[in-house]
Design a protein around this motif. Sequence first.
Motif, PDB file in Angstrom:
ATOM      1  N   LYS A  24       0.846  -1.188   0.000  1.00 43.19           N
ATOM      2  CA  LYS A  24       0.000   0.000   0.000  1.00 43.19           C
ATOM      3  C   LYS A  24       0.885   1.242   0.000  1.00 43.19           C
ATOM      4  CE  LYS A  24      -4.120  -1.953   0.445  1.00 43.19           C
ATOM      5  NZ  LYS A  24      -5.223  -1.768  -0.530  1.00 43.19           N
ATOM      6  N   ALA A  25       0.618   2.137  -0.922  1.00 37.93           N
ATOM      7  CA  ALA A  25       1.306   3.423  -0.940  1.00 37.93           C
ATOM      8  C   ALA A  25       0.373   4.443  -0.297  1.00 37.93           C
ATOM      9  CB  ALA A  25       1.653   3.837  -2.360  1.00 37.93           C
ATOM     10  N   VAL A  26       0.913   5.221   0.637  1.00 33.41           N
ATOM     11  CA  VAL A  26       0.094   6.169   1.387  1.00 33.41           C
ATOM     12  C   VAL A  26       0.687   7.568   1.230  1.00 33.41           C
ATOM     13  CG1 VAL A  26      -0.899   6.761   3.624  1.00 33.41           C
ATOM     14  CG2 VAL A  26      -0.432   4.362   3.068  1.00 33.41           C
ATOM     15  N   THR A  27      -0.157   8.512   0.825  1.00 29.21           N
ATOM     16  CA  THR A  27       0.227   9.919   0.736  1.00 29.21           C
ATOM     17  C   THR A  27      -0.523  10.686   1.818  1.00 29.21           C
ATOM     18  OG1 THR A  27       0.515   9.704  -1.658  1.00 29.21           O
ATOM     19  CG2 THR A  27       0.343  11.936  -0.773  1.00 29.21           C
ATOM     20  N   ILE A  28       0.213  11.418   2.641  1.00 33.26           N
ATOM     21  CA  ILE A  28      -0.378  12.111   3.788  1.00 33.26           C
ATOM     22  C   ILE A  28      -0.040  13.606   3.716  1.00 33.26           C
ATOM     23  CG2 ILE A  28      -0.508  12.216   6.306  1.00 33.26           C
ATOM     24  CD1 ILE A  28       0.768   9.337   6.259  1.00 33.26           C
ATOM     25  N   ILE A  29      -1.065  14.435   3.762  1.00 32.37           N
ATOM     26  CA  ILE A  29      -0.880  15.885   3.817  1.00 32.37           C
ATOM     27  C   ILE A  29      -1.406  16.353   5.170  1.00 32.37           C
ATOM     28  CG2 ILE A  29      -1.418  18.106   2.755  1.00 32.37           C
ATOM     29  CD1 ILE A  29      -1.924  16.624   0.142  1.00 32.37           C
ATOM     30  N   SER A  30      -0.513  16.902   5.974  1.00 31.99           N
ATOM     31  CA  SER A  30      -0.904  17.257   7.340  1.00 31.99           C
ATOM     32  C   SER A  30      -0.065  18.415   7.857  1.00 31.99           C
ATOM     33  CB  SER A  30      -0.738  16.043   8.264  1.00 31.99           C
ATOM     34  OG  SER A  30      -0.850  16.407   9.616  1.00 31.99           O
ATOM     35  N   ALA A  31      -0.672  19.195   8.767  1.00 28.90           N
ATOM     36  CA  ALA A  31       0.073  20.264   9.449  1.00 28.90           C
ATOM     37  C   ALA A  31       1.035  19.676  10.477  1.00 28.90           C
ATOM     38  CB  ALA A  31      -0.903  21.227  10.126  1.00 28.90           C
ATOM     39  N   GLN A  32       0.838  18.414  10.823  1.00 29.81           N
ATOM     40  CA  GLN A  32       1.693  17.726  11.792  1.00 29.81           C
ATOM     41  C   GLN A  32       2.585  16.693  11.087  1.00 29.81           C
ATOM     42  OE1 GLN A  32       1.671  18.745  14.913  1.00 29.81           O
ATOM     43  NE2 GLN A  32      -0.036  20.168  14.537  1.00 29.81           N
ATOM     44  N   SER A  33       3.056  17.025   9.909  1.00 23.63           N
ATOM     45  CA  SER A  33       3.807  16.061   9.099  1.00 23.63           C
ATOM     46  C   SER A  33       5.079  15.568   9.777  1.00 23.63           C
ATOM     47  CB  SER A  33       4.145  16.666   7.734  1.00 23.63           C
ATOM     48  OG  SER A  33       4.886  17.857   7.899  1.00 23.63           O
ATOM     49  N   VAL A  34       5.772  16.467  10.512  1.00 27.39           N
ATOM     50  CA  VAL A  34       7.016  16.068  11.179  1.00 27.39           C
ATOM     51  C   VAL A  34       6.747  14.995  12.219  1.00 27.39           C
ATOM     52  CG1 VAL A  34       8.906  16.848  12.641  1.00 27.39           C
ATOM     53  CG2 VAL A  34       8.109  18.295  10.762  1.00 27.39           C
ATOM     54  N   MET A  35       5.704  15.204  13.014  1.00 34.73           N
ATOM     55  CA  MET A  35       5.367  14.245  14.064  1.00 34.73           C
ATOM     56  C   MET A  35       4.906  12.916  13.466  1.00 34.73           C
ATOM     57  SD  MET A  35       2.811  14.802  17.322  1.00 34.73           S
ATOM     58  CE  MET A  35       3.681  16.341  17.688  1.00 34.73           C
ATOM     59  N   ILE A  36       4.114  12.985  12.400  1.00 36.36           N
ATOM     60  CA  ILE A  36       3.632  11.753  11.760  1.00 36.36           C
ATOM     61  C   ILE A  36       4.805  10.985  11.153  1.00 36.36           C
ATOM     62  CG2 ILE A  36       2.259  10.844   9.851  1.00 36.36           C
ATOM     63  CD1 ILE A  36       0.281  13.145  10.348  1.00 36.36           C
ATOM     64  N   ALA A  37       5.724  11.689  10.502  1.00 38.63           N
ATOM     65  CA  ALA A  37       6.892  11.037   9.909  1.00 38.63           C
ATOM     66  C   ALA A  37       7.732  10.350  10.977  1.00 38.63           C
ATOM     67  CB  ALA A  37       7.729  12.060   9.145  1.00 38.63           C
ATOM     68  N   GLU A  38       7.878  10.976  12.138  1.00 38.59           N
ATOM     69  CA  GLU A  38       8.636  10.370  13.225  1.00 38.59           C
ATOM     70  C   GLU A  38       7.966   9.098  13.728  1.00 38.59           C
ATOM     71  OE1 GLU A  38       9.091  13.329  16.214  1.00 38.59           O
ATOM     72  OE2 GLU A  38      10.712  14.407  15.155  1.00 38.59           O
ATOM     73  N   LYS A  39       6.637   9.127  13.834  1.00 38.06           N
ATOM     74  CA  LYS A  39       5.909   7.942  14.289  1.00 38.06           C
ATOM     75  C   LYS A  39       6.044   6.790  13.287  1.00 38.06           C
ATOM     76  CE  LYS A  39       2.447  10.003  17.332  1.00 38.06           C
ATOM     77  NZ  LYS A  39       1.012  10.093  17.681  1.00 38.06           N
ATOM     78  N   ILE A  40       6.058   7.131  11.996  1.00 39.71           N
ATOM     79  CA  ILE A  40       6.217   6.101  10.968  1.00 39.71           C
ATOM     80  C   ILE A  40       7.595   5.457  11.064  1.00 39.71           C
ATOM     81  CG2 ILE A  40       6.424   5.705   8.474  1.00 39.71           C
ATOM     82  CD1 ILE A  40       4.266   7.872   8.101  1.00 39.71           C
ATOM     83  N   THR A  41       8.629   6.282  11.163  1.00 43.96           N
ATOM     84  CA  THR A  41       9.991   5.747  11.204  1.00 43.96           C
ATOM     85  C   THR A  41      10.294   5.009  12.500  1.00 43.96           C
ATOM     86  OG1 THR A  41      10.792   7.903  11.984  1.00 43.96           O
ATOM     87  CG2 THR A  41      10.914   7.476   9.619  1.00 43.96           C
ATOM     88  N   MET A  42       9.723   5.473  13.616  1.00 47.60           N
ATOM     89  CA  MET A  42       9.987   4.849  14.915  1.00 47.60           C
ATOM     90  C   MET A  42       9.016   3.712  15.212  1.00 47.60           C
ATOM     91  SD  MET A  42      12.640   6.467  15.934  1.00 47.60           S
ATOM     92  CE  MET A  42      12.747   5.889  17.633  1.00 47.60           C
ATOM     93  N   GLY A  43       7.737   3.938  14.918  1.00 44.88           N
ATOM     94  CA  GLY A  43       6.727   2.943  15.265  1.00 44.88           C
ATOM     95  C   GLY A  43       6.635   1.804  14.264  1.00 44.88           C
ATOM     96  N   LEU A  44       6.652   2.109  12.967  1.00 43.85           N
ATOM     97  CA  LEU A  44       6.542   1.080  11.933  1.00 43.85           C
ATOM     98  C   LEU A  44       7.904   0.628  11.416  1.00 43.85           C
ATOM     99  CD1 LEU A  44       3.590   2.461   9.745  1.00 43.85           C
ATOM    100  CD2 LEU A  44       3.518   0.708  11.535  1.00 43.85           C
TER     101      LEU A  44
END
Length: 281
Positions: A200-220
Amino acid sequence: MAMPATKEHAKNIALIILGTLIFASGINYFAIPNKLSEGGVIGLTIVAFYYFHWSPGILNLILNAILMAIGYKLLDKRTIIYTLFGIFFSSLFLFLTENTHPPLTSDPLLAAIFAGLFVGGGIGLVFLSGGTTGGSAIIARLFQKLWGWKLGTAMLIVDIVVIGLSTFIIGPEKTMYTLVAVYIGARVVDFIVEGFNTKKAVTIISAQSVMIAEKITMGLVRGATVLHGHGAYTKDRKEVIYVVISKPELIELKTMVHETDPDAFVVIHDVHDVFGKGFTI
């Protein structure tokens, strides 16, 4: 590290042999015992078998030799060589498995399903090697080369034309079962050629992109790419996260995004044949 040429050729020829054996089994174990047809050249050979009792294997070899003589200039050398292997082994296995076994099922629906799985699976493996089994597969390869059509879609169109002509021999009911088999086969071809490793390819547009990117790299434990863009109307700068994940990880990712930014704009779509570091599982 790239695979040595000799090993790659050996692997491709092995795929052709395995694929053509599976293909021939689908024809002689499921299609012919239940008087189903097929598309392309193999469909013509099956109808000739019903009407004239001619050997499908021998007729398949003759008709495909004619097709190769007509279309070889539009195929590259590698495809021609592998296709010759495909034609030879498919014809050989069709001949060897002809009338050598009792019907595995007399249920036409089961026969249609398994004929589609076997024929599509076999052709898909041959396509994966870079070759074809001849017939409509050659035409499908030409359509792909000239117009960029999907192999399974091109085969489906050609096959439907031949199956329509088969109706006069096998009747409308068997024709409908044959269409089921051909449709299943076409989907199996696309599945094998486009890759078993669907992600699955996921594209995310968010005002909290930095926090979401950190959760992806650390959590997943997945890499993510941050793209810089702006709104077409507002001209506001936006950061866009692009990440490719496995299906089981999708629910966890959606939860992460929703908890971090409920207003995030998320687009999810299927991707096929993902390879490279980080995509081995």
